[in-house]
Design a protein around this motif. Structure first.
Motif, PDB file in Angstrom:
ATOM      1  N   SER A  48       0.884  -1.127   0.022  1.00 31.38           N
ATOM      2  CA  SER A  48      -0.050   0.038  -0.059  1.00 31.38           C
ATOM      3  C   SER A  48       0.887   1.006   0.084  1.00 31.38           C
ATOM      4  CB  SER A  48      -0.982   0.040   1.093  1.00 31.38           C
ATOM      5  OG  SER A  48      -0.039  -0.317   2.371  1.00 31.38           O
ATOM      6  N   VAL A  50       0.926   4.328  -1.105  1.00 31.79           N
ATOM      7  CA  VAL A  50       0.514   5.630  -0.881  1.00 31.79           C
ATOM      8  C   VAL A  50      -1.071   5.508  -0.444  1.00 31.79           C
ATOM      9  CG1 VAL A  50      -0.361   7.929  -2.027  1.00 31.79           C
ATOM     10  CG2 VAL A  50       1.746   6.417  -2.892  1.00 31.79           C
ATOM     11  N   GLY A  51      -1.129   6.181   0.532  1.00 30.10           N
ATOM     12  CA  GLY A  51      -2.329   6.462   1.165  1.00 30.10           C
ATOM     13  C   GLY A  51      -3.404   7.319   0.462  1.00 30.10           C
ATOM     14  N   SER A  52      -4.675   7.034   0.390  1.00 28.63           N
ATOM     15  CA  SER A  52      -5.496   7.387  -0.616  1.00 28.63           C
ATOM     16  C   SER A  52      -5.823   9.033  -0.261  1.00 28.63           C
ATOM     17  CB  SER A  52      -6.797   6.755  -0.607  1.00 28.63           C
ATOM     18  OG  SER A  52      -7.408   6.654   0.423  1.00 28.63           O
ATOM     19  N   GLU A  56       1.413  11.134   3.639  1.00 26.06           N
ATOM     20  CA  GLU A  56       2.575  10.214   3.436  1.00 26.06           C
ATOM     21  C   GLU A  56       2.088   9.008   3.089  1.00 26.06           C
ATOM     22  OE1 GLU A  56       5.918  11.088   4.637  1.00 26.06           O
ATOM     23  OE2 GLU A  56       5.559  13.078   5.876  1.00 26.06           O
ATOM     24  N   PRO A  57       3.112   8.290   2.318  1.00 20.50           N
ATOM     25  CA  PRO A  57       2.612   6.825   2.241  1.00 20.50           C
ATOM     26  C   PRO A  57       2.881   6.050   3.442  1.00 20.50           C
ATOM     27  CG  PRO A  57       5.035   7.461   1.222  1.00 20.50           C
ATOM     28  CD  PRO A  57       4.401   8.673   1.759  1.00 20.50           C
ATOM     29  N   ASP A  58       2.165   4.888   3.287  1.00 18.98           N
ATOM     30  CA  ASP A  58       2.326   3.943   4.371  1.00 18.98           C
ATOM     31  C   ASP A  58       3.730   3.128   4.516  1.00 18.98           C
ATOM     32  OD1 ASP A  58       1.899   2.092   6.448  1.00 18.98           O
ATOM     33  OD2 ASP A  58       0.360   0.813   5.338  1.00 18.98           O
ATOM     34  N   LEU A  59       4.604   3.871   4.868  1.00 17.77           N
ATOM     35  CA  LEU A  59       5.963   3.357   5.266  1.00 17.77           C
ATOM     36  C   LEU A  59       6.093   2.415   6.458  1.00 17.77           C
ATOM     37  CD1 LEU A  59       8.259   6.310   4.035  1.00 17.77           C
ATOM     38  CD2 LEU A  59       7.616   4.163   2.836  1.00 17.77           C
ATOM     39  N   ILE A  60       5.121   2.757   7.521  1.00 15.96           N
ATOM     40  CA  ILE A  60       5.515   2.165   8.907  1.00 15.96           C
ATOM     41  C   ILE A  60       5.018   0.620   8.525  1.00 15.96           C
ATOM     42  CG2 ILE A  60       3.129   3.062   9.455  1.00 15.96           C
ATOM     43  CD1 ILE A  60       3.951   3.478  12.279  1.00 15.96           C
ATOM     44  N   SER A  61       4.004   0.485   8.134  1.00 12.54           N
ATOM     45  CA  SER A  61       3.684  -0.950   7.934  1.00 12.54           C
ATOM     46  C   SER A  61       4.855  -2.017   7.307  1.00 12.54           C
ATOM     47  CB  SER A  61       2.518  -1.148   7.065  1.00 12.54           C
ATOM     48  OG  SER A  61       1.308  -0.626   7.602  1.00 12.54           O
ATOM     49  N   ILE A  85      -7.253  -2.596  14.708  1.00 10.30           N
ATOM     50  CA  ILE A  85      -8.141  -2.290  13.803  1.00 10.30           C
ATOM     51  C   ILE A  85      -7.468  -1.783  12.519  1.00 10.30           C
ATOM     52  CG2 ILE A  85      -8.667   0.098  14.159  1.00 10.30           C
ATOM     53  CD1 ILE A  85     -11.386  -0.884  14.701  1.00 10.30           C
ATOM     54  N   LEU A  86      -6.207  -1.291  12.565  1.00  5.80           N
ATOM     55  CA  LEU A  86      -5.945  -0.529  11.390  1.00  5.80           C
ATOM     56  C   LEU A  86      -5.703  -1.182  10.082  1.00  5.80           C
ATOM     57  CD1 LEU A  86      -2.786   1.202  13.285  1.00  5.80           C
ATOM     58  CD2 LEU A  86      -5.110   2.325  12.587  1.00  5.80           C
ATOM     59  N   SER A  87      -5.140  -2.624  10.185  1.00  2.92           N
ATOM     60  CA  SER A  87      -4.990  -3.413   8.864  1.00  2.92           C
ATOM     61  C   SER A  87      -4.660  -4.751   9.439  1.00  2.92           C
ATOM     62  CB  SER A  87      -3.990  -2.692   7.949  1.00  2.92           C
ATOM     63  OG  SER A  87      -2.752  -3.103   8.481  1.00  2.92           O
ATOM     64  N   TRP A  90      -1.393  -5.251  10.910  1.00  2.00           N
ATOM     65  CA  TRP A  90      -1.323  -4.721  12.303  1.00  2.00           C
ATOM     66  C   TRP A  90      -1.884  -5.654  13.110  1.00  2.00           C
ATOM     67  CZ3 TRP A  90       1.003  -0.286  14.739  1.00  2.00           C
ATOM     68  CH2 TRP A  90       1.811   0.567  13.858  1.00  2.00           C
TER      69      TRP A  90
ATOM     70  N   TYR B 111      11.568   6.444   9.981  1.00  2.00           N
ATOM     71  CA  TYR B 111      11.506   4.985   9.984  1.00  2.00           C
ATOM     72  C   TYR B 111      13.005   4.631   9.412  1.00  2.00           C
ATOM     73  CZ  TYR B 111       6.746   6.100   9.874  1.00  2.00           C
ATOM     74  OH  TYR B 111       5.231   6.142  10.407  1.00  2.00           O
ATOM     75  N   ARG B 146      -5.014   6.385  10.721  1.00  2.00           N
ATOM     76  CA  ARG B 146      -4.806   5.828   9.038  1.00  2.00           C
ATOM     77  C   ARG B 146      -4.366   6.985   8.291  1.00  2.00           C
ATOM     78  NH1 ARG B 146      -7.608   0.718   7.920  1.00  2.00           N
ATOM     79  NH2 ARG B 146      -7.132   1.023   5.883  1.00  2.00           N
ATOM     80  N   LEU B 149      -0.641   8.001   9.360  1.00  2.00           N
ATOM     81  CA  LEU B 149       0.312   7.110   8.842  1.00  2.00           C
ATOM     82  C   LEU B 149       0.267   6.783   7.321  1.00  2.00           C
ATOM     83  CD1 LEU B 149       0.117   4.749  11.893  1.00  2.00           C
ATOM     84  CD2 LEU B 149       1.620   6.774  11.534  1.00  2.00           C
ATOM     85  N   GLY B 150      -0.705   7.524   6.619  1.00  2.00           N
ATOM     86  CA  GLY B 150      -0.856   7.301   5.231  1.00  2.00           C
ATOM     87  C   GLY B 150      -1.533   5.861   4.816  1.00  2.00           C
ATOM     88  N   PHE B 151      -2.223   5.127   5.645  1.00  6.25           N
ATOM     89  CA  PHE B 151      -2.979   4.120   5.238  1.00  6.25           C
ATOM     90  C   PHE B 151      -3.909   4.401   4.007  1.00  6.25           C
ATOM     91  CE2 PHE B 151      -2.511   1.044   8.775  1.00  6.25           C
ATOM     92  CZ  PHE B 151      -1.067   1.553   9.141  1.00  6.25           C
ATOM     93  N   PRO B 152      -4.286   3.560   3.046  1.00  8.55           N
ATOM     94  CA  PRO B 152      -5.479   3.964   2.257  1.00  8.55           C
ATOM     95  C   PRO B 152      -6.775   3.823   2.964  1.00  8.55           C
ATOM     96  CG  PRO B 152      -4.439   1.588   2.064  1.00  8.55           C
ATOM     97  CD  PRO B 152      -3.387   2.413   2.958  1.00  8.55           C
ATOM     98  N   HIS B 165     -14.373  -5.666  15.330  1.00  5.67           N
ATOM     99  CA  HIS B 165     -13.359  -5.642  16.570  1.00  5.67           C
ATOM    100  C   HIS B 165     -13.691  -4.660  17.556  1.00  5.67           C
ATOM    101  CE1 HIS B 165      -9.656  -4.057  18.167  1.00  5.67           C
ATOM    102  NE2 HIS B 165      -9.208  -5.278  18.009  1.00  5.67           N
TER     103      HIS B 165
END
Lengths: 333, 174
Positions: A48, A50-52, A56-61, A85-87, A90, B111, B146, B149-152, B165
């Motif tokens: 994933s 780039v976040g929609s 910032e793009p989801d680099l943390i995951s 709950i995040l994904s 996670w 990171y 979300r 952190l840039g989650f879709p 959940h």
């Protein structure tokens, strides 16, 4: 530049939540090669980048489980659990990241504590259950989720007519505990060899009844001890302090018609690292005696009152009816 | 604990070591600072990293290594002094101020740092960066996290899982 040893700077005195080195042993994940990331990304979730939302793009995951677990352990209890709950990446992390359970300032009640202990797989970093109903405390402490616990804090109600016995299971974490706070209970009288806490740095007992033998056994069995706070603790007449590591010792007493044994004499026999010997509250009526035999780094002693019966510093003896406020310029606590 | 410089016969001048980043940039730094890394400390104690040799760090690029060393140089005196118990309140406040500014950086740099601190086993830096990320998450709703952190945005399936959940972990959402 000094060339002496390199103790990790972060100390529990500053932050009790610091994770142990044991949780951070993973190494050799090359950071500079982005392709490597795909090797440890769980297959159930697609990349994933780039976040929609356009942030910032989801680099943390992309970080390894162990680091994400470390981040989760730093979060307050509810925030940590909510990361599930995040994904799907996670979701499994919270239940295996070292548990940080503290009810302070939250709505977490006894039932929720039981739920957390059954949902989480352990190990645990912190278990702080002061200010809630503790009927189930012994059972909680037996839970394997709490294995390897480093910080344990509990306090029974101060309104109870008779102090309950401290649950025996509290002593099962002796080898891993670094921070302890027990409140409003009776400390068990057990064999001295059951009272060694090899990694304990900070000990606080508040309104705890403890025998002279047990208290001395605890102090003798904690070679890493940095600070001790005894607040409204009774059951011992004489307190001998001998510690190679202790930096701060503080006593809080107050006068009241108690049937318990009151402290009358403090003897600092040998405490080469002791810098602060502090007292708050009013001293007992009997006239406390304080003797400092060897504490070469002592910088601060106080607060002393006119009711102090006798103070000996080395071979110098001070008698009552005056107060030494401070030995150096540092302010009193 | 042994002293890293013992036996080098170079009294007065601090011993220096050279670290080489993944993109072949050389960094000369005091051994005391580099030794904040548990991984490097062993090599340095064995006498490595001095003279014309350097210690290659294939997992850390030069931008990240530069940042890591900035941290190590700042923290080395306190670490050599036995850490917090002996530090004065002023020293501690100064380090705290430095730390706060140090992690005021883009997420991507954050990171990179957290991976480097992890690989090099620099305990204080690992905690500092992990806490910074925790602070970015703390007190936020799942949707706010979300976005931070840039989650879709969640798919309908994910949304259904989130709802399930929240029912299961009701105590975490009260």
């Amino acid at each position: 530049m000094s060339s002496s040893s390199f103790t990790p700077f972060l100390d529990l005195l500053l932050d009790p939540t610091v994770p142990s080195e044991a949780s951070l042993h993973h190494r050799s994940l090359p950071l500079s090669n982005p392709e490597y990331c795909t090797e440890w990304r769980p297959s159930l979730e697609p990349p994933s980048p780039v976040g929609s939302g356009g942030g910032e793009p989801d680099l943390i995951s992309l970080l390894p489980d162990e680091i994400l677990g470390c981040i989760i352990t730093f979060l307050p209890t509810k925030d940590g659990a909510r990361t599930q709950i995040l994904s799907s990446r996670w979701r499994p992390l919270w239940r295996s990241a070292p548990l940080n359970l503290s009810v302070i300032g939250t709505s977490i009640d006894a039932a929720a504590v039981s739920s957390i202990l059954s949902a989480h797989a352990g190990p645990a970093r912190r278990f702080d259950v002061s200010n809630i109903v503790l009927c189930s405390l012994n059972g909680w402490l037996r839970s394997s989720t709490l294995d390897s616990l480093q910080e344990l804090r509990f306090s029974y109600s101060s309104a109870a007519v008779e102090k309950p016995q401290m649950p025996p299971a509290a002593l099962r974490f002796r080898s891993t505990l670094r921070v302890v706070h027990f409140g409003c209970c009776k400390f068990p009288d057990v064999a001295a060899d059951q009272l060694g806490f090899p990694n304990l740095k900070h000990l606080k007992l508040r309104s705890v009844t403890i025998s002279e033998d047990s208290l001395h056994a605890v102090l003798a069995g904690c070679p890493a001890l940095n600070s001790v706070m005894l607040e409204f603790c009774y059951g011992f007449r004489r307190l001998r302090i001998t510690s190679q590591s202790l930096n701060c010792f503080s006593l809080h007493l107050y006068e009241r018609p108690v049937t318990e044994i009151l402290l009358q004499e403090v003897i600092v026999e040998n405490a080469p690292c002791l810098e602060r010997l502090l007292h708050c509250g009013s001293l007992a009526d009997h006239g406390m005696r304080i003797s400092v035999i060897s504490a070469p780094t002592l910088k601060m002693i106080g607060r002393l009152t006119g009711r102090l019966g006798r103070l000996e510093l080395g071979t110098t003896v001070f008698k009552v009816n005056f107060a030494i406020v401070s030995i150096d310029d540092e302010p009193m606590l | 604990m042994a002293a890293p410089e013992s036996g080098d016969g170079n009294n007065g001048a601090a011993r220096m070591v050279t670290l080489i980043s993944s993109d072949n940039t050389r960094f000369e730094v005091e051994a005391a600072a580099a030794s904040l890394s548990q991984t490097l400390q062993l090599t340095i104690l064995d006498g490595g990293g001095g003279g014309g040799d350097g210690i290659p760090l294939p997992n850390v690029d030069s931008a990240t290594l530069s940042k890591v060393l900035e941290y190590c140089i700042k923290h080395a005196p306190a670490a050599a002094n036995g850490g917090a118990p002996n530090a004065t309140a002023v020293d501690r406040a100064e380090l705290e101020r430095f730390d706060n500014e140090f992690v005021n950086i883009d997420q991507s740099v954050l990171y990179s740092l957290i991976m480097a601190a992890h690989n090099l086993e620099i305990e204080g830096l690992q905690s500092l960066v992990a806490k910074k990320v925790a602070d970015m998450i703390k007190g936020k709703s799942p949707m706010e996290i979300r976005r931070t952190l840039g989650f879709p945005d969640p798919t309908p399936e994910e949304q259904a899982e989130m709802n399930a959940h929240m029912l299961e972990y009701g105590w975490a959402y009260e």
